[in-house]
Design a protein around this motif. Structure first.
Motif, PDB file in Angstrom:
ATOM      1  N   ALA A  80       0.837  -1.195   0.000  1.00 13.64           N
ATOM      2  CA  ALA A  80       0.000   0.000   0.000  1.00 13.64           C
ATOM      3  C   ALA A  80       0.876   1.251   0.000  1.00 13.64           C
ATOM      4  O   ALA A  80       0.613   2.219  -0.714  1.00 13.64           O
ATOM      5  N   ALA A  81       1.925   1.234   0.816  1.00 13.72           N
ATOM      6  CA  ALA A  81       2.806   2.401   0.918  1.00 13.72           C
ATOM      7  C   ALA A  81       3.448   2.700  -0.429  1.00 13.72           C
ATOM      8  O   ALA A  81       3.587   3.862  -0.824  1.00 13.72           O
ATOM      9  N   ARG A  82       3.842   1.659  -1.149  1.00 10.48           N
ATOM     10  CA  ARG A  82       4.499   1.872  -2.438  1.00 10.48           C
ATOM     11  C   ARG A  82       3.562   2.506  -3.454  1.00 10.48           C
ATOM     12  O   ARG A  82       3.992   3.210  -4.359  1.00 10.48           O
ATOM     13  N   SER A  83       2.254   2.256  -3.303  1.00  9.17           N
ATOM     14  CA  SER A  83       1.316   2.680  -4.350  1.00  9.17           C
ATOM     15  C   SER A  83       0.831   4.119  -4.198  1.00  9.17           C
ATOM     16  O   SER A  83       0.008   4.575  -4.972  1.00  9.17           O
ATOM     17  N   ALA A  84       1.279   4.819  -3.165  1.00 10.59           N
ATOM     18  CA  ALA A  84       0.798   6.191  -2.966  1.00 10.59           C
ATOM     19  C   ALA A  84       1.921   7.021  -2.378  1.00 10.59           C
ATOM     20  O   ALA A  84       2.865   6.486  -1.791  1.00 10.59           O
ATOM     21  N   SER A  85       1.818   8.324  -2.539  1.00  9.11           N
ATOM     22  CA  SER A  85       2.870   9.168  -1.981  1.00  9.11           C
ATOM     23  C   SER A  85       2.412   9.858  -0.701  1.00  9.11           C
ATOM     24  O   SER A  85       3.193  10.495  -0.030  1.00  9.11           O
ATOM     25  N   LEU A  86       1.134   9.704  -0.371  1.00 12.49           N
ATOM     26  CA  LEU A  86       0.604  10.347   0.822  1.00 12.49           C
ATOM     27  C   LEU A  86      -0.059   9.267   1.660  1.00 12.49           C
ATOM     28  O   LEU A  86      -0.973   8.579   1.186  1.00 12.49           O
TER      29      LEU A  86
END
Lengths: 481, 481, 481
Positions: A80-86
């Motif tokens: 999940a962290a990899r797929s978004a910058s916020l």
């Protein structure tokens, strides 16, 4: 590394020609990540989806984390962290540990810390500062923590003010844009060192009400015991009558209006003190002493406490004739008169009728204006007033209210001032004590309104100074709005 | 095909150098089109002009369509449609037909359907869905239909929440940006299949008030007939007295406080039921039954209905001494006493005085707290409270109010519980019946506040589970905010 | 030359590749300039810093201008002007002179004029127009002048509406974007010629309240003197009794409800007049006469004034039994009866009991509905209602209130209409006069609600016309929402 730059990275490498085709300009909804699938996480996700974002949840057990808003994805924390910058961190501070272990995945990401504590001062540092120390490579932004899951679910956000702080201007900018899109108004409170302050916001408990409530309680206690001694104990000691039943209503209905009037005059006292201070100093550019500043900041609350007490006074007065003691007194008075067969017991006293009726009318008008003042202090009513209307109501109408209520007090005692029986045990009655402060305020206000004083004061408030170092200095100041 | 992309198409084909000259960056106000020159069309156009847009109206007879806002153009429908990429359809659904005939002109345009119906369920499909079927080449967005012409004209939009739905994300994005610029807050409600829901919004009529009002009316009807039988009919049958005039005030002034107290306790009952359900289940992760959910959602309305009834009770009480019957009773009592020449008729009863005064004081304080609770449920007051302040008022102050009002009821009957004359026709008086539910709620709440119960409940609400499948599962849950 | 174009100029000349590197996209906080370091300048600067801007102050003596918000820079006017493209002028109009001398530094800048005057019509032209004439090379935007230093400091801006006007669309766009970022909602009021209007906004003093207040005062004065003659002077002349003490309460308590009822009916009269005008004209497309328009615009204020008077009436009524005159009358009546030893003085009159109780109950219910109407006119309560709910309350509930209050008046005189003693000096009593207008309104409203009239009216309001020039014309109109 902000949302902004990410979007640019996606869009810009394609050649300019794509723009001309009208395809690259199609807004792809941005993807945001939420760690934590509790109430807050779920409500926030729902709201972000409604505002047009895509949402992905990070969970330790993506397959069994309960019901999530329709349209949201669930992945492992790392994916999940990899797929978004916020990334929103909707996890209790006690469980931040796992973030340290996955710190490499969070490098360059914006982490929004929404956590609150249940009490003040449990931890040495703010939650957001602790988070930053665990994940040094990420840009931590503290904020939105004043939003409740309940408000998020029920769409009560429109126009609400939220606070942000953080060390990275870009990260704050990205979060601010997201919040604006949700209908929130964002205030930047500076660097991450303000995080503690932000975390204390939801724990505030009537901070600005404390001083007024303490003053009110102190005055109520003082006047209660003062009147208890003068009215009930005096009667018991000197005449042997037990009239303790009067404590419940008669006594309370003396204490409440007394304290209400004093509180109302305490609303307007700091204003005249400030005016005289400015007149004495001959400038408006020196700060008021701290106690005066603090006093001026809680005038609204003082006024509302006074209104509450006046409301109680009104209801106590309305129910007087239903009371057993009052009806008993009325009946026994008639019977006494009849038995003793007095000849002129019922002469109608015109002065008495005028006096008591004026007393009542002043009370009614005072209460009416009191309620008007209270209504205009409602945020939604006050917000529709122009500056001149607001100042007209709070200043002119306020002083008129004080004047009418003070007159109400004076008329109450109009024929009792000179009777010796009024001064039981050589003490003045309560209503005399309560008239001191309002009378002083009204006299001072009257002095301030005298043309010569008013003129000087207006000049001072426009920037003029009596003892300016040079002519030019004063000029500069008088210039500014 | 959105507004966005259109602007790009205009600006971008010019070479980059224009940008550097600072000319291309000059924002040319975007042009929007409105079909329909009725009240709504005119108000919307005025508002769009005020927000900085250019507006063109599409009309069947461009030369005779009445007064339009200054600065707007009027053209034929087709010409107007060609000149803008976003078209507002301010036309009754019955007249959508002409849009089908000009469908080619609308290809690739965004059509905003603002229409509402006068009743629910008149048409098989939503207006917006019907529009989409007529003009398949356009992107239909349903929305803004909760705005009235009146609100648009008077600038009452700031911060107001509006809803959008539509199948094209870009089209929704374009409309959302326009709405944000008008000061509105936008919520995306998904695809065009939600259009029906959006069209029903302006037709809602106190939906969340219905259950509380029905409960209140049911209780009022029950207690009215119960007390009518016990008080009026009993008197007529057993003693032959016609006291039917008491229905108007005496009876009403019994029914209103009774129902008000029951409604107030019904506000707090679902909270304790939920607590016991969570304690019994040992988890907070199972949904409450539907009836409990619905009950909890209308607690605020229940409380306000209770406040309304308490307000009526207060006024009914204040006017008691003016009533003809009350004055008559007072006078005739005196005369009776005098004629019969009783010797000790007027002994003052200290206990009676304490009892009745306490009864009145509890009523006054209860009403005061009631009003405070009501004030904090005003949106603009509640919005300024921190979460802790709100929960303090609604929970602590709420239960205190219930406690005081229940005591008010108990003291009313303090010396009547044991008298046989109280139980006319073997039925208990109304105030006894009305004390049952509040007493149960207070006892249950007291149990929940016991330290041992409270501790378990707090753990459950923080995510702990008694019968978790595995240790890890609980960990995950306890983690989330 | 706007902020926008300036940013483009900075960013764009660098080659496109920088964008791809994700560096140029980092948002550098924009710098804004404030001339003037007074209260308003300081508060505005603080707020701009909180919204994420950099702030530089222009001052004549940069080294001694008092405390400024943390993080702001201070420079000479010229240097500050050069460093930003948007300059706020927080200086009194009298001191605009220095701007002319530094006009070259202001060429191409956006100047925001926030100034207000203390009175209307002091200067021949608006402050902003004067500023533009001094600095012809700059783009002057008038606006934000409704914000007070106090509101800026205390963060009371969220969702507030502000106005802008100016001749340059780009300059307005730049200021609007800045204001939106501060949480404000912007309304464009056109060119700089509207500046005068904007400068008069903060000086408005209850403009829309003036007509209702004047009507109320006129009616109060008329009925006061009418009743003074009928009640007090008649008694003095004809019977020689001095009952002047009644002026304070008895008379006021007749005047207030009379005027309140008339004002309430004046709220609903323009609505029925408009309906009959539309019926007579057979179209809704002709404008109402000006007096009707103005009347309809102040209906809300009329209703609130009526509510205030009804509130006074309620309190006056509650305190009746405490009055000296009332208690005296009660006692003396008992004593008279006893002395004269009448045999049947105290027969209970059932009709009288029903009549007076009905009178009181109608008054209570009317007041209750009155308060409900008042509550829904609070901006924050009205804003949460759907259109149908709002119209239900204001129309249905409003007319019900009027009906109940009128009945309250009729029952007051139910047994006095035919008594000759009622018509002192051949004048009708006040309550008869006050029933005329409400009765007329209710009868007219009843006529409008008749099915045949209602049907025609509904068709007219949907756009149908009786005397249309051609069939087609009507079609077009009936089409629009």
């Amino acid at each position: 590394m902000t949302v902004e730059s990410n979007m640019y990275e996606e869009v810009k490498p394609q050649s300019m020609s794509t723009c001309a085709l009208g395809a690259a300009a199609v807004p792809v909804p941005e993807q945001l990540c939420i760690f934590g699938t509790g109430d807050l996480g779920r409500s926030l996700g729902l709201r972000l989806l409604q505002s047009g974002y895509r949402v992905v949840y990070g969970s330790r057990r993506p397959n069994s984390c309960g019901p999530l808003p329709e349209g949201a994805q669930v992945m492992s924390h790392a994916a999940a962290a990899r797929s978004a910058s916020l990334i929103f961190i909707c996890v209790h501070r006690e469980h931040y540990g796992f973030l340290q272990t996955m710190a490499p995945n969070l490098d360059g990401k914006v982490l929004v810390d929404l956590s609150n504590n249940l009490k003040k001062g449990v931890y040495p540092e703010a939650n957001a500062a602790y988070l930053q120390s665990l994940v040094p490579g990420a840009a931590v932004v503290k904020g939105l923590n004043t939003l409740s899951a309940w408000a998020l679910q029920n769409g009560l956000l429109a126009g609400k003010q939220v606070y942000l702080c953080g060390n990275s201007a870009e990260a704050k900018q990205a979060v601010a844009e997201m919040a604006t899109k949700m209908g929130l108004t964002v205030l930047d409170r500076g660097s991450l060192s303000s995080a503690r302050e932000l975390e204390d916001f939801p724990l505030r408990l009537f901070q600005e009400w404390r001083l007024p409530l303490r003053v009110a309680l102190g005055l109520i206690a003082f006047f209660f015991f003062y009147l208890l001694i003068r009215d009930v104990i005096y009667e018991a000691v000197e005449k042997g009558n037990d009239i303790s039943f009067r404590i419940m209503i008669s006594l309370a209905n003396k204490v409440f209006p007394i304290v209400s009037l004093i509180m109302l005059s305490l609303c307007y006292l700091p204003g005249v003190i400030a005016a005289f201070l400015q007149l004495y100093r001959g400038t408006k550019y020196r700060r008021f002493p701290d106690w005066l500043d603090r006093w001026m900041l809680c005038r609204k609350q003082m006024g509302l406490v006074a209104l509450g007490l006046a409301f109680l006074h009104a209801i106590y007065t309305f129910i007087i004739p239903i009371r057993y003691a009052v009806r008993h007194k009325l009946i026994s008075r008639v019977v006494d008169e009849m038995k003793n067969n007095k000849t002129t017991p019922f002469d109608f006293d015109n002065t008495e009728a005028w006096g008591t009726d004026s007393f009542l009318v002043l009370g009614i008008l005072g209460f009416f204006l009191y309620v008007l003042l209270g209504l205009t202090s409602l945020p939604s009513v006050g917000g529709t007033l122009s500056w001149r209307e607001f100042s007209f109501i709070q200043s002119k109408l306020g002083h008129l209210t004080l004047f009418i209520c003070t007159s109400h007090g004076y008329i109450y005692g109009w024929n009792k001032f000179l009777r010796p029986s009024t001064y039981k045990w050589y003490t003045p009655p309560g209503y005399m004590l309560c008239l001191i402060v309002p009378s002083v305020v009204l006299v001072l206000k009257f002095l301030v309104l005298l043309p010569c004083v008013d003129r000087t004061l207006t000049r001072i408030r426009q920037g003029w100074e009596r003892n300016q170092p040079g002519e030019e200095m004063a000029m500069t100041k008088a210039t500014n709005l």
